[in-house]
Write a protein that holds these residues in place. Structure first.
Motif, mmCIF file in Angstrom:
data_model
loop_
_atom_site.group_PDB
_atom_site.id
_atom_site.type_symbol
_atom_site.label_atom_id
_atom_site.label_comp_id
_atom_site.label_asym_id
_atom_site.label_seq_id
_atom_site.Cartn_x
_atom_site.Cartn_y
_atom_site.Cartn_z
ATOM 1 N N UNK A 1 -50.749 -48.948 55.210
ATOM 2 C CA UNK A 1 -51.920 -49.061 54.080
ATOM 3 C C UNK A 1 -52.696 -50.535 54.180
ATOM 4 N N UNK A 2 -52.246 -51.213 55.192
ATOM 5 C CA UNK A 2 -53.065 -52.405 55.559
ATOM 6 C C UNK A 2 -54.294 -52.343 56.436
ATOM 7 N N UNK A 3 -55.431 -52.664 55.628
ATOM 8 C CA UNK A 3 -56.632 -52.348 56.537
ATOM 9 C C UNK A 3 -56.897 -52.875 57.851
ATOM 10 N N UNK A 4 -56.959 -52.219 58.746
ATOM 11 C CA UNK A 4 -57.401 -52.604 60.065
ATOM 12 C C UNK A 4 -56.185 -52.297 60.816
ATOM 13 N N UNK A 5 -54.829 -52.931 60.285
ATOM 14 C CA UNK A 5 -53.502 -52.743 60.952
ATOM 15 C C UNK A 5 -53.252 -51.224 61.500
ATOM 16 N N UNK A 6 -53.615 -50.268 60.623
ATOM 17 C CA UNK A 6 -53.272 -48.960 61.070
ATOM 18 C C UNK A 6 -54.311 -48.416 62.272
ATOM 19 N N UNK A 7 -55.267 -48.938 62.539
ATOM 20 C CA UNK A 7 -56.113 -48.684 63.694
ATOM 21 C C UNK A 7 -55.771 -49.320 65.020
ATOM 22 N N UNK A 8 -54.751 -50.266 64.890
ATOM 23 C CA UNK A 8 -54.143 -51.042 66.205
ATOM 24 C C UNK A 8 -53.440 -49.997 67.229
ATOM 25 N N UNK A 9 -53.431 -50.202 68.473
ATOM 26 C CA UNK A 9 -52.674 -49.329 69.311
ATOM 27 C C UNK A 9 -51.122 -49.851 68.911
ATOM 28 N N UNK A 10 -50.389 -48.930 69.446
ATOM 29 C CA UNK A 10 -48.757 -49.031 69.623
ATOM 30 C C UNK A 10 -48.370 -50.539 70.343
ATOM 31 N N UNK A 11 -49.098 -50.815 71.338
ATOM 32 C CA UNK A 11 -48.786 -52.199 72.085
ATOM 33 C C UNK A 11 -49.110 -53.357 71.073
ATOM 34 N N UNK A 12 -50.063 -53.348 70.464
ATOM 35 C CA UNK A 12 -50.458 -54.419 69.341
ATOM 36 C C UNK A 12 -49.611 -54.457 68.183
#
Length: 104
Positions: free
Chosen positions: A31-42
């Protein structure tokens, strides 16, 4: 009376969301903006449990201006609501600034 109820409702919403984030064991990161768009490695670079606890605490702190606003609204109708939103915006700005510093 409406302003007092509105402030109390906003305080309750902020506090409940904060508790849910705090107790989520890292599952609320989606639910954190932008965090859910990061790759698994990030995502592996971050401690998701601690991140949720930090955001949960921050959300619970954001309930305090609305409690103060409700108390002020008892004596001065409408003024407390304006003060509460002003203080909340300041806390929100600090959140955005801190988040920007963390992501550098």
């Amino acid at each position: 009376m409406f302003c007092v109820l509105f402030d109390m409702g906003m305080a309750a919403i902020m506090f409940i969301i904060g508790i849910l984030f705090y107790k989520s064991n890292g599952k609320a990161t989606n639910f954190l903006s932008g965090y859910n768009m990061r790759s698994t490695e990030e995502r592996k670079k971050y401690d998701e449990i601690q991140m949720c606890k930090d955001y949960g605490k921050r959300m619970m702190y954001m309930a305090i201006p609305f409690l103060i606003g409700a108390v002020i609204d008892i004596q001065f109708v409408g003024i407390g609501c304006l003060i509460a939103w002003g203080l909340w915006l300041v806390l929100f700005a600090f959140l955005l600034i801190e988040r920007h510093k963390r992501e550098r």
